[in-house]
Design a protein around this motif. Structure first.
Motif, PDB file in Angstrom:
ATOM      1  N   ARG A 161       0.948  -1.165  -0.041  1.00 32.14           N
ATOM      2  CA  ARG A 161      -0.208  -0.010   0.036  1.00 32.14           C
ATOM      3  C   ARG A 161       0.806   1.132  -0.121  1.00 32.14           C
ATOM      4  N   ARG A 162       0.395   2.226  -0.746  1.00 28.32           N
ATOM      5  CA  ARG A 162       1.210   3.292  -0.632  1.00 28.32           C
ATOM      6  C   ARG A 162       1.007   4.000   0.546  1.00 28.32           C
ATOM      7  N   LYS A 163       1.875   4.714   1.177  1.00 30.10           N
ATOM      8  CA  LYS A 163       1.803   5.256   2.577  1.00 30.10           C
ATOM      9  C   LYS A 163       2.400   6.771   2.509  1.00 30.10           C
ATOM     10  N   HIS A 164       2.885   7.387   1.594  1.00 32.35           N
ATOM     11  CA  HIS A 164       3.172   8.831   1.570  1.00 32.35           C
ATOM     12  C   HIS A 164       2.453   9.496   0.393  1.00 32.35           C
ATOM     13  N   TRP A 165       2.163  10.900   0.647  1.00 33.99           N
ATOM     14  CA  TRP A 165       1.577  11.776  -0.610  1.00 33.99           C
ATOM     15  C   TRP A 165       2.036  13.092  -0.250  1.00 33.99           C
ATOM     16  N   PRO A 166       2.245  13.853  -1.197  1.00 36.29           N
ATOM     17  CA  PRO A 166       2.635  15.428  -1.019  1.00 36.29           C
ATOM     18  C   PRO A 166       2.223  16.148   0.052  1.00 36.29           C
ATOM     19  N   SER A 167       0.933  15.690   0.074  1.00 40.16           N
ATOM     20  CA  SER A 167       0.011  16.764   0.960  1.00 40.16           C
ATOM     21  C   SER A 167      -1.336  16.044   1.144  1.00 40.16           C
ATOM     22  N   ARG A 168      -2.269  16.454   1.904  1.00 42.85           N
ATOM     23  CA  ARG A 168      -3.517  16.055   2.466  1.00 42.85           C
ATOM     24  C   ARG A 168      -4.539  16.063   1.027  1.00 42.85           C
ATOM     25  N   GLU A 169      -4.519  17.423   0.649  1.00 45.02           N
ATOM     26  CA  GLU A 169      -5.239  17.628  -0.627  1.00 45.02           C
ATOM     27  C   GLU A 169      -4.845  16.728  -1.685  1.00 45.02           C
ATOM     28  N   GLU A 170      -3.496  16.384  -1.948  1.00 46.06           N
ATOM     29  CA  GLU A 170      -3.257  15.558  -3.074  1.00 46.06           C
ATOM     30  C   GLU A 170      -3.586  14.130  -2.824  1.00 46.06           C
ATOM     31  N   ALA A 171      -3.517  13.660  -1.443  1.00 46.45           N
ATOM     32  CA  ALA A 171      -4.179  12.258  -0.949  1.00 46.45           C
ATOM     33  C   ALA A 171      -5.569  12.281  -1.144  1.00 46.45           C
ATOM     34  N   PHE A 172      -6.134  13.355  -0.929  1.00 50.95           N
ATOM     35  CA  PHE A 172      -7.875  13.145  -0.944  1.00 50.95           C
ATOM     36  C   PHE A 172      -8.022  13.023  -2.635  1.00 50.95           C
ATOM     37  N   THR A 173      -7.102  13.669  -3.348  1.00 47.30           N
ATOM     38  CA  THR A 173      -7.686  13.678  -4.938  1.00 47.30           C
ATOM     39  C   THR A 173      -7.333  12.184  -5.633  1.00 47.30           C
ATOM     40  N   LEU A 174      -6.106  11.853  -5.080  1.00 42.53           N
ATOM     41  CA  LEU A 174      -5.503  10.284  -5.680  1.00 42.53           C
ATOM     42  C   LEU A 174      -6.373   9.215  -5.150  1.00 42.53           C
ATOM     43  N   LEU A 175      -7.079   9.400  -3.877  1.00 47.07           N
ATOM     44  CA  LEU A 175      -7.584   8.218  -3.094  1.00 47.07           C
ATOM     45  C   LEU A 175      -9.097   8.310  -3.751  1.00 47.07           C
ATOM     46  N   HIS A 176      -9.521   9.328  -4.244  1.00 42.34           N
ATOM     47  CA  HIS A 176     -11.123   9.566  -4.509  1.00 42.34           C
ATOM     48  C   HIS A 176     -11.455   8.395  -5.429  1.00 42.34           C
ATOM     49  N   SER A 177     -12.510   7.842  -5.111  1.00 47.14           N
ATOM     50  CA  SER A 177     -13.059   6.702  -6.133  1.00 47.14           C
ATOM     51  C   SER A 177     -12.184   5.813  -6.452  1.00 47.14           C
ATOM     52  N   ARG A 178     -11.085   5.436  -5.578  1.00 46.75           N
ATOM     53  CA  ARG A 178     -10.207   4.357  -6.042  1.00 46.75           C
ATOM     54  C   ARG A 178     -10.102   3.281  -4.857  1.00 46.75           C
ATOM     55  N   GLY A 179      -9.894   2.007  -5.514  1.00 50.00           N
ATOM     56  CA  GLY A 179      -9.733   0.939  -4.307  1.00 50.00           C
ATOM     57  C   GLY A 179     -10.841   0.890  -3.223  1.00 50.00           C
ATOM     58  N   VAL A 180     -10.362   0.531  -2.016  1.00 50.82           N
ATOM     59  CA  VAL A 180     -11.047   0.497  -0.775  1.00 50.82           C
ATOM     60  C   VAL A 180     -12.136   1.884  -0.759  1.00 50.82           C
ATOM     61  N   TYR A 181     -11.624   3.025  -1.437  1.00 53.77           N
ATOM     62  CA  TYR A 181     -12.267   4.145  -1.108  1.00 53.77           C
ATOM     63  C   TYR A 181     -13.387   4.361  -2.084  1.00 53.77           C
ATOM     64  N   LYS A 182     -13.387   3.801  -3.033  1.00 49.63           N
ATOM     65  CA  LYS A 182     -14.316   3.919  -4.139  1.00 49.63           C
ATOM     66  C   LYS A 182     -15.758   3.952  -3.477  1.00 49.63           C
ATOM     67  N   GLY A 183     -16.478   4.966  -4.046  1.00 43.83           N
ATOM     68  CA  GLY A 183     -17.937   5.195  -3.639  1.00 43.83           C
ATOM     69  C   GLY A 183     -18.150   6.062  -2.166  1.00 43.83           C
ATOM     70  N   TRP A 184     -16.981   6.311  -1.284  1.00 43.15           N
ATOM     71  CA  TRP A 184     -17.094   6.959  -0.205  1.00 43.15           C
ATOM     72  C   TRP A 184     -17.460   8.454  -0.386  1.00 43.15           C
ATOM     73  N   ALA A 185     -18.257   8.660   0.468  1.00 44.32           N
ATOM     74  CA  ALA A 185     -18.699  10.290   0.760  1.00 44.32           C
ATOM     75  C   ALA A 185     -17.716  11.139   0.826  1.00 44.32           C
ATOM     76  N   ASP A 186     -17.775  12.310   0.151  1.00 43.81           N
ATOM     77  CA  ASP A 186     -16.459  13.112   0.276  1.00 43.81           C
ATOM     78  C   ASP A 186     -16.299  13.544   1.679  1.00 43.81           C
ATOM     79  N   ASP A 187     -17.126  13.709   2.628  1.00 45.60           N
ATOM     80  CA  ASP A 187     -16.989  14.026   3.829  1.00 45.60           C
ATOM     81  C   ASP A 187     -16.245  12.862   4.551  1.00 45.60           C
ATOM     82  N   ALA A 188     -16.685  11.736   4.308  1.00 45.40           N
ATOM     83  CA  ALA A 188     -16.042  10.521   4.888  1.00 45.40           C
ATOM     84  C   ALA A 188     -14.496  10.332   4.527  1.00 45.40           C
ATOM     85  N   LEU A 189     -14.230  10.487   3.312  1.00 45.08           N
ATOM     86  CA  LEU A 189     -12.840  10.719   2.733  1.00 45.08           C
ATOM     87  C   LEU A 189     -12.008  11.507   3.388  1.00 45.08           C
ATOM     88  N   GLN A 190     -12.689  12.863   3.395  1.00 49.27           N
ATOM     89  CA  GLN A 190     -12.061  13.973   3.822  1.00 49.27           C
ATOM     90  C   GLN A 190     -11.674  13.788   5.598  1.00 49.27           C
TER      91      GLN A 190
END
Length: 292
Positions: A161-190
């Protein structure tokens, strides 16, 4: 929703940490998170439940704000540690009824507690608990002796599993609708990005739970699982997902057939359905814990 921190020094030499709402006299809901996660990432669901409950969130060994704690102490000891922390740090909630909920790994830990301490909670809801079948338990027991379990698909996936990201904002963008995070509500991913990641020394952000600890859990199994499941007397609802692991559906049916304290309800969504539809999950949890 106001949350206050707590901490508990274990006899094993590391510190467990978590959060609770200010004591208000409402019933207490004890919540345990899934593998690789932490308590506060479920805030979209928990915020709604805080209307009816005070909350006690425990980050287990190596997760969230708790210490890594060296060698993984196992499912059963981590379940016991959660109760030791509540007993030691939760005196302000001693006079109110206690309820329980847990997701995935945390759902199994909650089930172990229910089997060991039958009078601890009034009612409990388990959210897609990863209850291994007896055959899986037997296979993993042999596999732990030979080291084979370190190479199961879930354990390999966790280590990769990837464990580092440049920022929280980029982590949110890259994880959004992918893998285990697919379909998560935006506030839950946040909430995940805010509370399950931490700032690293090099200016990036990283997972609070090391992938190796997540793999430790996927490479092991609870002791005496089915014996303890048979001892549960607390009224318990298992909410299992339409798109869960096949073994979860099989295990839930087996447990329900052998123990009349257990009910089960299939709900829409995947393994993290409470992150996909926090409102729906909160409604189901509340409806069972506080029936009219």
């Amino acid at each position: 929703m106001q949350l206050l921190p707590w901490r508990h020094a274990t006899r094993e030499g590391f510190t467990l940490r978590g959060w609770h709402t200010p004591p208000s006299g409402k019933p207490l809901l004890h919540f345990l998170h899934g593998n690789g996660f932490c308590g506060r990432m479920y805030e979209p669901m928990l915020r709604q439940l805080s209307n009816d409950f005070d909350l006690w969130l425990c980050d287990v060994q190596g997760h969230g704000d708790s210490d890594h704690g060296g060698r993984f102490l196992g499912w059963n000891r981590n379940a016991a540690l959660a109760m030791e922390a509540l007993d030691a740090q939760g005196a302000a909630f001693a006079g109110v009824p206690h309820y329980a909920a847990g997701h995935s790994f945390g759902g199994v830990l909650t089930a172990l507690i229910l089997g060991e301490q039958r009078q601890r909670f009034v009612r409990a809801v388990l959210l897609d608990p990863v209850i291994f079948t007896p055959a899986m338990i037997m296979g993993m027991s042999v596999g732990e002796l030979t080291g084979v379990t370190r190479h199961t698909p879930l354990a390999r996936q966790a280590r990769a599993r990837r464990k580092h990201w440049p920022s929280r904002e980029e982590a949110f963008t890259l994880l959004h609708s992918r893998g285990v995070y697919k379909g998560w509500a935006d506030d839950a991913l946040q909430a995940f990005v805010t509370h399950a990641l931490q700032d690293s020394a090099d200016g990036r952000v990283e997972l609070k739970c090391r992938p190796s600890r997540e793999a430790d859990i996927f490479s092991s199994a609870p002791d005496r699982l089915w014996g303890l499941l048979g001892k549960v007397r607390t009224p318990t609802m298992v909410l299992y997902a339409e798109k869960t692991f096949p073994f979860v559906t099989e295990s839930v049916a087996r447990w329900r057939a052998m123990n009349d304290a257990v009910q089960a309800l299939q709900v829409p969504g995947g393994h993290c359905f409470m992150q996909e539809q926090p409102d729906m999950a909160a409604q189901h949890v509340r409806a069972f814990l506080l029936p009219d």
